[in-house]
Design an enzyme around this catalytic site. Structure first.
Site, mmCIF file in Angstrom:
data_model
loop_
_atom_site.group_PDB
_atom_site.id
_atom_site.type_symbol
_atom_site.label_atom_id
_atom_site.label_comp_id
_atom_site.label_asym_id
_atom_site.label_seq_id
_atom_site.Cartn_x
_atom_site.Cartn_y
_atom_site.Cartn_z
ATOM 1 N N LYS A 89 0.581 -1.268 0.091
ATOM 2 C CA LYS A 89 -0.132 0.039 0.000
ATOM 3 C C LYS A 89 0.967 1.343 -0.097
ATOM 4 C CE LYS A 89 -4.205 -1.942 0.248
ATOM 5 N NZ LYS A 89 -4.997 -1.806 -0.696
ATOM 6 N N GLU A 111 -9.798 5.914 3.185
ATOM 7 C CA GLU A 111 -10.379 4.832 3.558
ATOM 8 C C GLU A 111 -9.593 3.704 4.060
ATOM 9 O OE1 GLU A 111 -9.697 5.276 0.445
ATOM 10 O OE2 GLU A 111 -9.349 3.090 0.164
ATOM 11 N N SER A 377 1.578 -9.497 -0.771
ATOM 12 C CA SER A 377 1.133 -8.133 -0.675
ATOM 13 C C SER A 377 1.556 -7.697 0.814
ATOM 14 C CB SER A 377 -0.038 -8.169 -1.229
ATOM 15 O OG SER A 377 -1.003 -8.777 -0.234
HETATM 16 C C1 LIG Z 1 -1.653 -6.933 2.479
HETATM 17 C C2 LIG Z 1 -2.831 -6.767 1.535
HETATM 18 N N1 LIG Z 1 -2.920 -7.107 0.646
HETATM 19 C C3 LIG Z 1 -4.025 -7.022 -0.389
HETATM 20 C C4 LIG Z 1 -4.839 -6.003 -0.097
HETATM 21 C C5 LIG Z 1 -6.117 -5.746 -0.808
HETATM 22 O O1 LIG Z 1 -6.072 -4.641 -1.864
HETATM 23 P P1 LIG Z 1 -5.709 -4.759 -3.264
HETATM 24 O O2 LIG Z 1 -6.508 -5.424 -3.736
HETATM 25 O O3 LIG Z 1 -6.127 -3.114 -3.740
HETATM 26 O O4 LIG Z 1 -4.460 -5.065 -3.666
HETATM 27 C C6 LIG Z 1 -4.790 -5.281 1.318
HETATM 28 C C7 LIG Z 1 -5.992 -4.105 1.559
HETATM 29 O O5 LIG Z 1 -5.906 -3.800 2.464
HETATM 30 C C8 LIG Z 1 -3.558 -5.679 2.020
HETATM 31 O O6 LIG Z 1 -3.506 -4.888 3.093
#
Ligand SMILES: Cc1ncc(COP(=O)(O)O)c(C=O)c1O
Lengths: 393, 258
Positions: A89, A111, A377
């Site tokens: 993020k 948000e 992620s």
């Molecule tokens: C670690 C992590 N992965 C994925 C996401 C999902 O978001 P996005 O689909 O925009 O990557 C989040 C959202 O809070 C997150 O914290």
């Protein structure tokens, strides 16, 4: 097939800016400026320097040996969990705060679902000395407590969203309402590739650093820039958009998105947008979303707050519709099991969002010489409460 | 069939009172009852809200009324059922206000056709973009004699205002401040310069000022700069929890008129 946004803000038939007139000046200001600002050399210099020295990029592309052995294929993990603040993020919040500064904004709103985007926004605001207000659903405040405290510690104000399902969708509604009420001095840092144009494109461009790095890192490991597969989870879809970005036109690279099935696609408690969704408008964007016959948005469910969203970004609706990406729906249970497995096999505690991407290894057969890049992620520290409550590890 | 909005503004161009209420609130079957009572009490235009799960431009009062209505079982289909025969009971112009998603889900063509058959005169869809309207839907609106009502705000440039004026044919909805509906904290702002700008812009369309109009003094003040005003949240608050709607509504409208 073209996978980039067109000059009207559409990916195929998805995207656009379905916003009330009250938001028009703010959104228009962004449309007119975001590409110009991002192309400025001093912007690029500042952005790149912060990603390197502050965020800690590049993040490693790690060959996961034991995971690879288990699934008899070559699995690489893109370690976005090792970013400062613990998820991808921050790539976006650093980018957007630099845009906001150049637009002369004094007040930042955001948000958040899991709290990762909220923490990343609070961090960027602390770094730049800007006021920060984060909207978060009451349910999420409860299940992601450590992140709430992190935001406060960083000087942000956390405002609970108490309408609807009290999760990410409702937090987004409140942030948009705040922006309507504060149209001049405020920039809204959206945390995913959702919202009206130009947000999906702007956020994707900031997250594109993920696939930019994967290309040269894989070249070092394997002598090729292009893996056979890239797998990422999709809430709104920002980490997936970033991981896919520089592979969109490389037709040899197969793209896999995993969305949250919650208790199961047919359980009524799910966030499996492509499995159940139909075309409509959510948060200013024409895309796929879960809705009733009457066009009321359905309240989603996922074990992971970050995937607990009834829509997906328009780019992903387009990737799904054009069959450029293959979508999997992963249940809470399967995601949880894959998360625990990564702890044991690789010594990495993943975010429950990322665990949905890992779970694809159990759903699809890969060949021994396939190169499979999974975008990890985020890290799982924020999810400890959920891990503890489930137990069984 | 002539559009009742156009006819109304030909006859009356001052202190036009448009009242917003949410369909299916407080009770599911109150929609037409409230419409009749409002006409009797002296309202000039009815703006019937189609409740939506995620009303981005609305503050807590209208949000909650929409939630109650949805829980009561309100939907576009239900509303259209209720409006069957409404033109035998109510003769003032009717606008439907709502968000684009339920309308798209119903199907824009079917929606316009049905609304027009029932005797609806105008639509207010705040999140329908101007370009999409012009390109995809304008012709259909005209075919069905439906006015599309656009919003303007203090931030709307003069250039954009001109374009909105050119695309409109019923009236222009002048949002009084940069805010969601019913935001009390904004009611003290001085909007005179903005209202003057709109008034002197030489618009071909009538204008009504809405958002935070709540009583006689705000109504009369708005009417100095526009052809009238729109009341929403204050009316919802007035009828909430009331049994004797006719009496309450009569009192409300009389008080606003002064
Ligand atoms: C670690 C992590 N992965 C994925 C996401 C999902 O978001 P996005 O689909 O925009 O990557 C989040 C959202 O809070 C997150 O914290």
């Amino acid at each position: 097939m073209n996978y980039s946004v067109d000059d009207k803000g559409y990916y195929g038939k998805f995207g656009g800016a379905y916003i009330p007139e009250m938001l028009h000046p703010n959104v228009e200001e962004l449309v007119e400026n975001y590409l110009k600002i991002m192309a400025e050399p001093d912007f690029q210099e500042e952005f790149r320097a912060l990603l390197k020295d502050y965020v800690g990029r590049p993040t490693p592309l790690y060959f996961a040996k034991r995971l690879s052995e288990k699934y008899n294929t070559k699995v690489y993990l893109k370690r976005e969990d090792l970013n400062h603040t613990g998820a991808h993020k921050v790539n976006n919040t650093i980018g957007q705060i630099l845009v906001a500064k150049r637009l002369g904004k004094k007040r930042i709103i955001a948000e958040t679902g899991a709290g990762q985007h909220g923490v990343a926004t609070a961090t960027a605001c602390a770094l730049m000395g800007l006021q920060c207000i984060v909207y978060m659903g009451e349910v999420d405040i409860e299940r992601q407590k450590p992140n709430v405290e992190r935001m406060k510690l960083l000087g942000a104000e956390v405002r609970p969203a108490t309408s609807g399902s009290k999760t990410l969708k409702d937090a987004t509604n409140e942030a948009i309402r705040d922006w309507i009420n504060n149209p001049v001095d405020t920039h809204y840092i959206i945390g995913s590739v959702v919202g009206p144009h130009p947000y999906p494109d702007m956020v994707a461009r900031f997250q594109a650093v993920i696939s930019e790095e994967i290309r040269w890192q894989l070249k070092e490991h394997e002598g090729t820039e292009e893996p056979d597969y890239v797998i990422a989870c999709v809430g709104g879809g920002s980490n997936a958009a970033g991981a896919f970005y520089h592979f969109l036109d490389s037709e040899n690279v197969k793209l896999i998105a995993s969305e949250a099935a919650g208790f199961g696609v047919d359980s009524g408690k799910t966030a499996a947008t492509t499995a159940l969704g139909t075309e409509g408008v959510i948060h200013g964007s024409r895309t796929l979303l879960m809705q009733t016959e009457d066009g009321q948005i359905v309240e989603p469910h996922s074990i992971s707050a970050g995937l607990d969203y009834p829509g997906i970004g328009p780019i992903h609706a387009h990737l799904f519709d054009s069959k450029r990406a293959e979508f999997f729906s992963i249940t809470d249970d399967d995601a949880y099991a894959s998360g625990v497995q990564l702890c044991r096999l690789e010594g990495i505690i993943p975010a429950l969002e990322s665990s949905h991407a890992l779970a694809v290894l159990d759903k699809k057969q890969f060949k021994p010489d396939d190169i499979v890049v999974i975008n990890l992620s985020g890290r799982g520290d924020k999810d400890l409460q959920t891990y503890i409550a489930r137990g069984g590890y | 069939m002539n559009n009742r909005l156009t006819e109304l503004f030909k006859k009356k161009d001052q202190e036009v009172l448009n009242i917003y209420f949410t369909a299916g609130f407080p009770k599911l079957e109150d929609t037409v009852r409230i419409a009749e009572a409002l006409e009797k009490a002296g309202a000039d235009i009815l703006e019937i809200g189609m409740p939506y799960s995620d009303p981005l431009a609305d503050g807590p009062t209208i949000q909650q009324s929409g939630q109650v209505a949805l829980n009561n079982g309100m939907s576009i289909r239900k509303l259209f059922e209720q409006l069957e025969g409404v033109r035998e009971k109510v003769s003032i112009p009717i606008c439907l206000m709502g968000y684009i998603n339920p309308v798209l889900q119903y199907g824009m063509d079917n929606f316009l056709k049905k609304a027009s058959e029932l005797g609806v005169d105008g639509l207010i869809l705040p999140d329908l973009p101007m370009d999409e309207y012009e390109e995809l839907y304008k012709q259909k609106f005209e075919e069905y004699s439906l006015s599309n009502v656009f919003l303007v705000t203090p931030q709307t440039s003069n250039e954009r205002l001109k374009r909105i004026d050119a695309l409109s044919d019923g009236f222009i909805y002048v949002v009084s401040t940069n805010s969601t509906t019913g935001n009390e904290t904004k009611s003290t702002e001085d909007n005179t310069a903005y209202f003057e700008r709109i008034k002197s812009a030489g618009l071909k369309n009538p204008t009504l000022i809405g958002f935070n109009i709540k009583d006689n003094s705000t109504f009369l003040n708005a009417s100095k700069f526009a052809n009238g005003a729109i009341i929403g949240s204050a009316f919802i608050k007035a009828i909430e929890g009331q049994e004797n709607l006719e009496e309450v509504i009569d009192g409300f409208v009389k008080k606003v008129r002064g």
